[in-house]
Design an enzyme around this catalytic site. Structure first.
Site, PDB file in Angstrom:
ATOM      1  CG  ASP A  55      -2.016   0.920   1.238  1.00  0.00           C
ATOM      2  OD1 ASP A  55      -2.880   0.763   0.359  1.00  0.00           O
ATOM      3  OD2 ASP A  55      -2.064   1.827   2.088  1.00  0.00           O
ATOM      4  CD  GLU A  63      -2.254   2.591  -3.612  1.00  0.00           C
ATOM      5  OE1 GLU A  63      -3.264   3.203  -3.987  1.00  0.00           O
ATOM      6  OE2 GLU A  63      -1.908   2.523  -2.440  1.00  0.00           O
TER       7      GLU A  63
HETATM    8  C1  NOJ Z   1      -4.598   2.779  -0.828  1.00  0.00           C
HETATM    9  C2  NOJ Z   1      -5.680   1.762  -0.667  1.00  0.00           C
HETATM   10  O1  NOJ Z   1      -5.902   1.142  -1.908  1.00  0.00           O
HETATM   11  C3  NOJ Z   1      -6.897   2.485  -0.143  1.00  0.00           C
HETATM   12  O2  NOJ Z   1      -8.040   1.685  -0.161  1.00  0.00           O
HETATM   13  C4  NOJ Z   1      -6.576   2.982   1.240  1.00  0.00           C
HETATM   14  O3  NOJ Z   1      -7.661   3.755   1.718  1.00  0.00           O
HETATM   15  C5  NOJ Z   1      -5.318   3.851   1.250  1.00  0.00           C
HETATM   16  N1  NOJ Z   1      -4.253   3.291   0.467  1.00  0.00           N
HETATM   17  C6  NOJ Z   1      -4.799   4.031   2.654  1.00  0.00           C
HETATM   18  O4  NOJ Z   1      -4.263   2.832   3.133  1.00  0.00           O
END
Ligand code: NOJ
Length: 538
Positions: A210, A276
């Site tokens: 993440d 991500e």
């Molecule tokens: C990215 C995640 O995909 C999302 O769902 C989340 O709210 C944020 N990061 C914070 O962790």
């Protein structure tokens, strides 16, 4: 043909399928999906035959113990399963069941922040002298008592919350229940890398990490500059949207950490790191490492927000291909649990069918999102039932609940998802749009997914072949994928008008159409594509 199958890693050949566990399958009647629910659906995902979906790896969004302030992205224990989702024994059964069917398991890892209920934060917030104080990011107020700088939260408001007990602010770029970890602390870093080893030893094949681009922020806590291109319609509360994340994202120092994360994965065989990452191409491409020593797959979201135009998509792919160093393997994402449903975003079911042919035939690892294979559209959630903190803070139109409604399995009450009232309402179209009904319809979008995935599996050129564009009318995209003497030509009509293509192909044969109703030798006069039709020629 070279025997590429055996020497290329699984994460290059295969297709990843994201499961949002809250919404996939509830097994115990509490209205929330769980791990035994996923286990019960493994044959749907891949039973080795063309009747199943045929994906190669499952990425499961967070199932850790969590107060659910951000639906599991607020982790209170990195080494356990929330009772809502099951137990560690359920997880072990899931890994075993997936591996037995030839599928890999990728789990979400949330390294930028914990829950405020994580024991580390409970300890750290106790006092300035806590031994774990510097596992998080604290700063003194400005002389007037206001936050240390102007940084905003992605979910609205300032990124700082004041702790009266110790007289300092802590940083959180999401909700205030998600305090950010300090990766400059060697002890914190060691503890986090150990959480990776915990799951690697349990047999997970990789991690989706993440917001890894946020792990390091400017040490001097300098103000972010205003974003001159910010959308004037942004909510007044959206401080983050009005800034350029110059001091909070993609800091040079983050790369040393990503390398250590990768080294931890490499203590085990054949594991993958997916990150991500959102920044512009030159910054994004650095996450592969200078020689491939960082992430194997920094997520590439660039196609997701393109306008529905052949040329825009072609340019997006060309820019990516041009930016990649030779060792870097591309990947594409068209939907996930944070974005409007792809069928709604790109204009409808016809577009959704063409989009998946694009996604599954480009060069690179595709990631699918659960529910897109049945053409789910944005759920309609009454404003008072909004669950997502982003929707609550920044307005209903920013709510991510729309793409998190329950999976629709059959026409029974609650679409076969649960015996109870689900945590988000099932979409009204479930009596027709469900796995059971679409399985029986030979022309359905679900059967298109199955056939595309099967065709991809049968053709190494689609998994690993080179990519070259071919001349095509303005509203069409045409390209070929070649490996050894195997060639696949893909033609996609983005318009609502018929299009004629003349292709440099001798003795070609239409192998698959998005309409699923043709398989014929290619006419010498050329190929006619119907409105919104895509065709694979071999
Ligand atoms: C990215 C995640 O995909 C999302 O769902 C989340 O709210 C944020 N990061 C914070 O962790």
């Amino acid at each position: 043909m070279p025997n590429t199958q055996s020497i290329t890693p699984w994460w290059q050949r295969g297709v990843v399928y994201q499961i949002y566990p809250r919404s996939f399958q509830d097994s115990n009647g509490d209205g929330v999906g769980d791990l035994p629910g996923i286990l019960a659906r493994l044959d749907y995902l891949n039973d080795g035959t063309p009747d199943s979906l045929g994906v190669d790896a499952l990425w499961i969004s967070p199932f850790y113990p969590s107060p659910m302030a951000d639906f599991g992205y607020d982790v209170a224990d990195y080494c356990n399963v929330d009772p809502l989702f099951g137990t560690l024994a359920d997880f072990d059964r899931l890994v075993e069941g997936a591996h037995r069917r030839g599928m890999k398991i990728i789990i979400d890892w949330v390294p930028n922040h914990t829950s405020d209920q994580h024991p580390w934060f409970i300890e750290a917030r106790r006092s300035r002298r806590s031994p774990q104080r510097n596992w998080y990011i604290w700063a003194d107020p400005k002389p007037d008592g206001s936050p240390p700088n102007n940084w905003g939260s992605f979910f609205g408001g300032p990124a700082w919350t004041f702790e009266p007990a110790s007289g300092q602010y802590y940083l959180h770029q999401f909700v205030k229940e998600q305090p950010e970890l300090n990766w400059r602390s060697p002890e914190l870093k060691a503890a986090m890398l150990d959480t990776l080893r915990f799951w690697l030893r349990r047999g997970v094949d990789g991690f989706r990490m993440d917001v890894v681009g946020l792990l390091i922020k400017d040490a001097a806590l300098r103000d972010n500059p205003p974003n001159p291109h910010a959308d004037p319609r942004l909510s007044p509360n959206d401080l983050h949207g009005r800034q350029l994340a110059v001091y909070t994202e993609d800091q040079d120092e983050v790369h040393a950490i990503i390398r250590q994360i990768r080294q931890t994965l490499d203590e085990f065989d054949d594991r993958v790191g997916i990150g991500e990452l959102w920044g512009p191409l030159p910054r994004w491409v650095r996450y592969y490492g200078e020689q491939g020593e960082e992430l194997q797959l920094p997520f590439n979201f660039r196609l997701m927000n393109q306008p529905w135009q052949a040329q825009a998509m072609a340019n997006c792919v060309a820019e990516l291909e041009a930016a990649l160093p030779p060792f870097a393997w591309p990947n594409y994402v068209l939907g996930n649990h944070d974005q409007p449903r792809l069928a709604s975003r790109f204009g409808g079911q016809a577009q959704a069918r063409l989009a998946v042919m694009l996604l599954l035939t480009l060069r690179g690892t595709p990631t699918l999102y659960n529910g897109d294979e049945i053409g789910l559209e944005n759920g309609k959630i009454p404003p008072e039932q909004i669950q997502d903190p982003q929707g609550k803070n920044l307005g209903a139109e920013r709510s991510r609940d729309v793409c998190r409604t329950p999976m629709q399995w059959d026409a029974s009450p609650q679409a076969g998802f649960s015996q109870a009232k689900p945590w988000l309402p099932v979409s009204e179209d479930y009596t027709q749009r469900n796995v059971a009904a679409l399985s029986k319809d030979p022309l359905s979008i679900l059967n298109l997914y199955r056939q595309l995935l099967w065709h991809r599996r049968q053709h190494p050129a689609l998994q690993l072949g080179s990519y070259q564009t071919l001349p095509a009318p303005t509203d069409c995209l045409a390209y070929q994928r070649t490996l050894g003497n195997q060639r696949q030509v893909i033609t996609l009509n983005f318009s609502s008008r018929e299009q004629r293509l003349s292709l440099p192909v001798d003795n070609g044969r239409v192998a698959l159409s998005t309409h699923l109703d043709r398989a014929e030798p290619l006419a010498t006069a050329g190929l006619i594509l119907r409105p919104h039709e895509g065709v694979i020629i071999e």
